[in-house]
Design a protein around this motif. Structure first.
Motif, short mmCIF file in Angstrom:
data_model
loop_
_atom_site.label_atom_id
_atom_site.label_comp_id
_atom_site.label_asym_id
_atom_site.label_seq_id
_atom_site.Cartn_x
_atom_site.Cartn_y
_atom_site.Cartn_z
N PHE A 190 -31.14 -5.28 66.12
CA PHE A 190 -30.39 -6.52 66.29
C PHE A 190 -30.81 -7.61 65.30
O PHE A 190 -30.32 -8.73 65.38
N GLY A 191 -31.73 -7.28 64.37
CA GLY A 191 -32.13 -8.25 63.36
C GLY A 191 -32.87 -9.44 63.91
O GLY A 191 -32.72 -10.57 63.41
N LEU A 192 -33.70 -9.25 64.94
CA LEU A 192 -34.43 -10.35 65.56
C LEU A 192 -35.80 -10.51 64.91
O LEU A 192 -36.39 -9.56 64.41
N GLN A 193 -36.31 -11.74 64.93
CA GLN A 193 -37.66 -11.97 64.44
C GLN A 193 -38.68 -11.37 65.40
O GLN A 193 -39.68 -10.79 64.99
N GLY A 194 -38.43 -11.49 66.69
CA GLY A 194 -39.36 -10.93 67.66
C GLY A 194 -38.72 -10.83 69.03
O GLY A 194 -37.76 -11.53 69.34
N ILE A 195 -39.26 -9.95 69.85
CA ILE A 195 -38.82 -9.79 71.23
C ILE A 195 -40.04 -9.40 72.04
O ILE A 195 -40.81 -8.52 71.62
N ARG A 196 -40.26 -10.05 73.15
CA ARG A 196 -41.49 -9.81 73.91
C ARG A 196 -41.17 -9.68 75.39
O ARG A 196 -40.08 -10.04 75.86
N LEU A 210 -30.31 -6.48 74.80
CA LEU A 210 -28.93 -6.91 74.55
C LEU A 210 -28.56 -8.10 75.44
O LEU A 210 -27.96 -9.08 74.99
N ARG A 211 -28.93 -8.02 76.73
CA ARG A 211 -28.61 -9.11 77.65
C ARG A 211 -29.38 -10.38 77.30
O ARG A 211 -28.82 -11.48 77.35
N THR A 212 -30.64 -10.24 76.93
CA THR A 212 -31.44 -11.41 76.57
C THR A 212 -30.88 -12.06 75.31
O THR A 212 -30.80 -13.28 75.21
N ARG A 213 -30.49 -11.22 74.36
CA ARG A 213 -29.90 -11.74 73.10
C ARG A 213 -28.59 -12.47 73.38
O ARG A 213 -28.34 -13.54 72.82
N ALA A 214 -27.76 -11.91 74.26
CA ALA A 214 -26.47 -12.53 74.56
C ALA A 214 -26.65 -13.85 75.30
O ALA A 214 -25.84 -14.78 75.15
N ALA A 215 -27.72 -13.95 76.10
CA ALA A 215 -27.93 -15.16 76.90
C ALA A 215 -28.63 -16.27 76.12
O ALA A 215 -28.70 -17.40 76.61
N ASP A 217 -32.82 -16.32 62.51
CA ASP A 217 -33.77 -15.32 62.04
C ASP A 217 -35.18 -15.54 62.57
O ASP A 217 -36.00 -14.64 62.53
N SER A 218 -35.47 -16.74 63.07
CA SER A 218 -36.82 -17.03 63.54
C SER A 218 -36.94 -16.92 65.05
O SER A 218 -37.99 -17.23 65.62
N ALA A 219 -35.87 -16.49 65.73
CA ALA A 219 -35.88 -16.45 67.19
C ALA A 219 -36.82 -15.37 67.71
O ALA A 219 -36.81 -14.24 67.22
N VAL A 220 -37.65 -15.73 68.68
CA VAL A 220 -38.49 -14.77 69.40
C VAL A 220 -38.04 -14.82 70.85
O VAL A 220 -38.27 -15.80 71.55
N LEU A 221 -37.37 -13.76 71.30
CA LEU A 221 -36.80 -13.75 72.63
C LEU A 221 -37.80 -13.20 73.65
O LEU A 221 -38.67 -12.39 73.31
N THR A 222 -37.65 -13.61 74.89
CA THR A 222 -38.54 -13.16 75.96
C THR A 222 -37.73 -12.47 77.04
O THR A 222 -36.76 -13.04 77.57
N ILE A 223 -38.10 -11.24 77.37
CA ILE A 223 -37.47 -10.51 78.47
C ILE A 223 -38.24 -10.83 79.74
O ILE A 223 -39.46 -10.66 79.80
N THR A 224 -37.54 -11.31 80.75
CA THR A 224 -38.17 -11.65 82.02
C THR A 224 -37.91 -10.56 83.05
O THR A 224 -37.12 -9.63 82.81
N HIS A 225 -38.54 -10.70 84.20
CA HIS A 225 -38.35 -9.73 85.28
C HIS A 225 -36.89 -9.65 85.69
O HIS A 225 -36.33 -8.57 85.88
N SER A 226 -36.23 -10.82 85.77
CA SER A 226 -34.83 -10.83 86.23
C SER A 226 -33.90 -10.15 85.24
O SER A 226 -32.84 -9.66 85.62
#
Length: 520
Positions: free
Chosen positions: A385-391, A421-426, A432-441
């Motif tokens: 997805f071309g993200l800087q980071g995902i955690r 995918l859901r975290t990115r859509a939300a 390019d510098s986005a670092v997304l966080t996946i939560t329990h929900s």
């Protein structure tokens, strides 16, 4: 650290060089010494593997870091460290993205202000990898002694050299030229990730059997990675330069099984307009992987047994026999001993296939491997997805560890892809510098692979009521009726019933168990 303490640390590392210990432990002790000599909040040792840097040991970083692979071209800080023969320090206001954003333990989100230092490691003037140090407090590394840094770099290189030598000598003692074949296997991306005792046992078993020509029977639940184990065995074997041919026995129509396996001659039947080689011929000199072998029809089992015993096959419609050199690896999620007892699988074929059995453990029995695998799948999706980071948030990690994983590694892979995918859509803003966080929900545990959640919610929260039934109860009754009708049509054959309903065989078994449908 005082001069005396530094000297003691050096002597400790030198003493370790003469001790026999696994490379993983050796690398962990090296990082421990690094953090003692140069106080920091996180440190990592990464080995260069092609165009990727692969974590070999981490300290102060989350466990899922070990499952990640850092593409050098995607991480300018790591690239700069790798290309320098001197220590590289990045100022707190550096605009270069940090590869560990979101991965430092007990830190939520990006590390906006901190101190970062990197050391490149070379063996015989060839880059081996890098060591990195991160401190949350700016200016932590202001007063580091450059001579001590270079001394530690040389000690680290000596440690790696010793680890490589010991590993090579042990592998050579176990099996001639195994090291070279293992490197080939790694290059084709058939890596078994994880550090649990259960997966280490599987690795050991694959190494033991790979260089023989023994028939292997791989067992385990749906989604545990049986095909990956088969490919590991093939690529570690003398046959690695020849093909590994895959056959899904559950997908073979009963009237075409013989033709698919052994081929046919022109005119053998109405659609046979030309000679056709079967899967056995295609695998000549290599490996034939018979997946879902427990679903092979009884009518085809005697012919397969003969091929295994004699190495000869005969194309459908041909009088000629072909002598072939094929190594057989089979896999199943069924209990073949029970199938033999029930008369649904030939005992002689079972014993011929099970010369060397390997059982692949379910994910729930692999301790913290779930976080390592999650890190691997997160990195795949980050690049996709071309993200800087995902955690993963701390609560998400806890949820992954607590879940029972009925669909195993495959379920985890699908879950992570869906969650990214859901975290990115939300995300409200994405660059390019986005670092997304996946939560329990976001995880939505229990919804993977078409399976129901593991535990039913209390009756009061089961949703709308239809008559005297909740929506969940009504759905279950509909499924029970539909499955029983399909079982009757297929004379109790669960494999055929699963195919007719379009359901994975392993998932179907778990579904009828949950619904309380008696086996036929």
């Amino acid at each position: 650290m005082t001069a005396h303490s530094f000297t003691e640390m050096v002597l400790g590392i030198l003493a370790d060089l003469s001790r026999d210990m696994p490379p993983r432990q050796r690398y962990a002790r090296l990082l421990q010494a690094l953090r003692g000599a140069f106080p920091c909040d996180a440190a990592a040792l990464l080995r260069l593997d092609g165009q990727q840097l692969r974590p070999m040991a981490v300290s102060g970083l989350s466990d899922d870091t070990l499952g990640r692979r850092f593409e050098v071209e995607d991480h300018p800080r790591l690239a700069r460290i790798l290309l320098s023969r001197e220590p590289v320090r990045f100022p707190a206001d550096s605009d270069l993205p940090d590869p560990y954003d979101g991965l430092v333990e007990n830190v939520e989100g990006a590390i906006h202000v901190h101190d970062c230092l990197g050391l490149s490691l070379y063996l015989d003037d060839v880059p081996w990898g890098v060591m990195t140090l991160d401190a949350l407090q700016p200016d932590t590394f202001n007063d580091l002694d450059p001579i001590r840094l270079r001394t530690f770099m040389r000690l680290a290189e000596a440690t790696i050299r010793i680890a490589n030598l010991i590993d090579t000598l042990k592998a050579r003692a176990e099996r001639e030229q195994m090291v070279a074949r293992t490197l080939v296997a790694e290059q084709v991306n058939h890596e078994m990730l994880g550090r649990s005792a259960a997966i280490e046992t599987v690795r050991r078993e694959t190494r033991v059997v790979a260089d023989s020509d023994l028939t292997v029977l791989i067992t385990g639940e749906t989604g545990v990675g049986k095909e990956l184990v088969a490919r590991q065995i093939h690529h570690r074997s003398r046959r690695h330069a020849k093909p590994i041919v895959y056959v899904n026995c559950a997908a073979l129509p009963e009237n075409l099984v013989e033709s698919e396996l052994f081929g046919h001659a022109k005119g053998a039947f109405s659609d046979a307009t030309s000679d056709r080689a079967g899967k056995f011929e295609l695998a000549h000199g290599g490996t034939l992987f018979l997946d879902e072998i427990g679903e092979l029809p009884m009518s085809a089992q005697p012919k397969l047994l003969r091929a295994l015993q004699s190495g000869e096959i005969q194309r459908v419609g041909s009088d000629a026999f072909l002598q072939l050199d094929v190594r057989i690896i089979a896999a199943t999620n069924r209990d073949l001993k029970k199938a033999v007892a029930n008369g649904r699988f030939r005992a002689d074929l079972y014993h011929r296939l099970g010369v060397y059995p390997i059982d692949v453990p379910p994910l729930r029995d692999r301790e913290r491997d779930v976080l390592i695998l999650a890190g691997h799948f997160l990195e795949q999706n980050r690049r996709r997805f071309g993200l800087q980071g995902i955690r993963l948030s701390a609560t998400a990690q806890q949820a992954l560890m607590a879940y029972d994983w009925p669909g195993n590694v495959r379920e985890l892979e699908h879950l992570i892809s869906r969650s990214v995918l859901r975290t990115r859509a939300a995300a409200t803003s994405l660059d390019d510098s986005a670092v997304l966080t996946i939560t329990h929900s976001t995880l939505d545990l229990g919804a993977s692979d078409g399976l129901p959640p593991q535990a039913s919610p209390p009756a009061a929260s089961q949703g709308p009521v239809i008559g005297n039934l909740s929506l969940r109860e009504a759905t279950d009754q509909f499924q029970i009726r539909m499955i029983r009708e399909a079982l009757d049509r297929n004379e109790g054959n669960q494999a055929a019933t699963a195919r007719s309903l379009g359901v994975d065989r392993g998932n179907f078994s778990r579904l009828i168990k949950r619904l309380g449908i008696a086996r036929q």
